[in-house]
Scaffold this active site. Sequence first.
Site, PDB file in Angstrom:
ATOM      1  N   LEU A 184       0.843  -1.190   0.000  1.00  0.00           N
ATOM      2  CA  LEU A 184       0.000   0.000   0.000  1.00  0.00           C
ATOM      3  C   LEU A 184       0.882   1.245   0.000  1.00  0.00           C
ATOM      4  O   LEU A 184       1.900   1.295   0.683  1.00  0.00           O
ATOM      5  CB  LEU A 184      -0.899   0.018   1.230  1.00  0.00           C
ATOM      6  N   LYS A 185       0.466   2.234  -0.763  1.00  0.00           N
ATOM      7  CA  LYS A 185       1.191   3.503  -0.822  1.00  0.00           C
ATOM      8  C   LYS A 185       0.221   4.584  -0.364  1.00  0.00           C
ATOM      9  O   LYS A 185      -0.694   4.957  -1.103  1.00  0.00           O
ATOM     10  CB  LYS A 185       1.669   3.755  -2.257  1.00  0.00           C
TER      11      LYS A 185
END
Length: 272
Positions: A184-185
């Site tokens: 996840l960013k």
Amino acid sequence: MVGLEIRMRKLFERGKTFVVALDHGLVMGPLKGIEKVVDVVKKIAFNGPDALQMTPSMVKLVKENFFSRSSPMLIARLDTANVWRQQYKKYESGYYSAVYSIRDAIEAGADAVVTYLVVGYGEDQVEGVNLDTLAILRREANDYGIPFIIEPLYVSPDNPDSIKDPELVKYVTRLASEIGADILKVDYTGDKESFKKVVDVAFAPILIRGGPKTKNDEEFLSMLNDAIEAGASGVTVGRNLWQAKEPDKMARAISALVHERKKVGEVLKMLE
């Protein structure tokens, strides 16, 4: 899925990971600092990043930076949206679109792929298109054993970037987790306590987004440091690196902070 495990282990070989985002042109055009892609990549590629994030088309211009065993990994951007183009034309109903396929990314030499999940703008069906597209791309990424990174963002018409409210960041982080992201960013929420809660609701390692240019280098590096202390597994940086006075020095400073865990004061001296 041996391929997925191998690629994930390489990306996090040094415990944390440091990614440079260079794909802004697909959503924002030729921003200052990345007008001449060949020049900026040459300055930063071998100064500490574990991976460079760019479009498959950009790779054609800088492919020689990925030829050696010491080269950074490649993360391919697959999609775009018009939410960030206010400088040219404000969006109305909004759009989201995949531009590249998983096969395009692999043909370009990618070790991972990244996609947007844009929530809160335009008409509701735009989010539906976004979700449908991510579901298809995630299944294809799984088939090929390539890490699937989702960048979930909560946006609004009056916000030129994305909203960092902790509850909204938690919401989109969990949504992206449920879709099946391998990484996840996400946005940093502004303080360690609230960001720890974001990390707690995630199903996958979190890299923070560097975001827009900060007021100064100390503010930027402190944000990265606080995020890691709060549980982030790494950082993705863009404008604060390639718009820096000396991008090569900034890359080395970020690497020292992320991988050697040097203090902010120490890495600031590296920029002098």
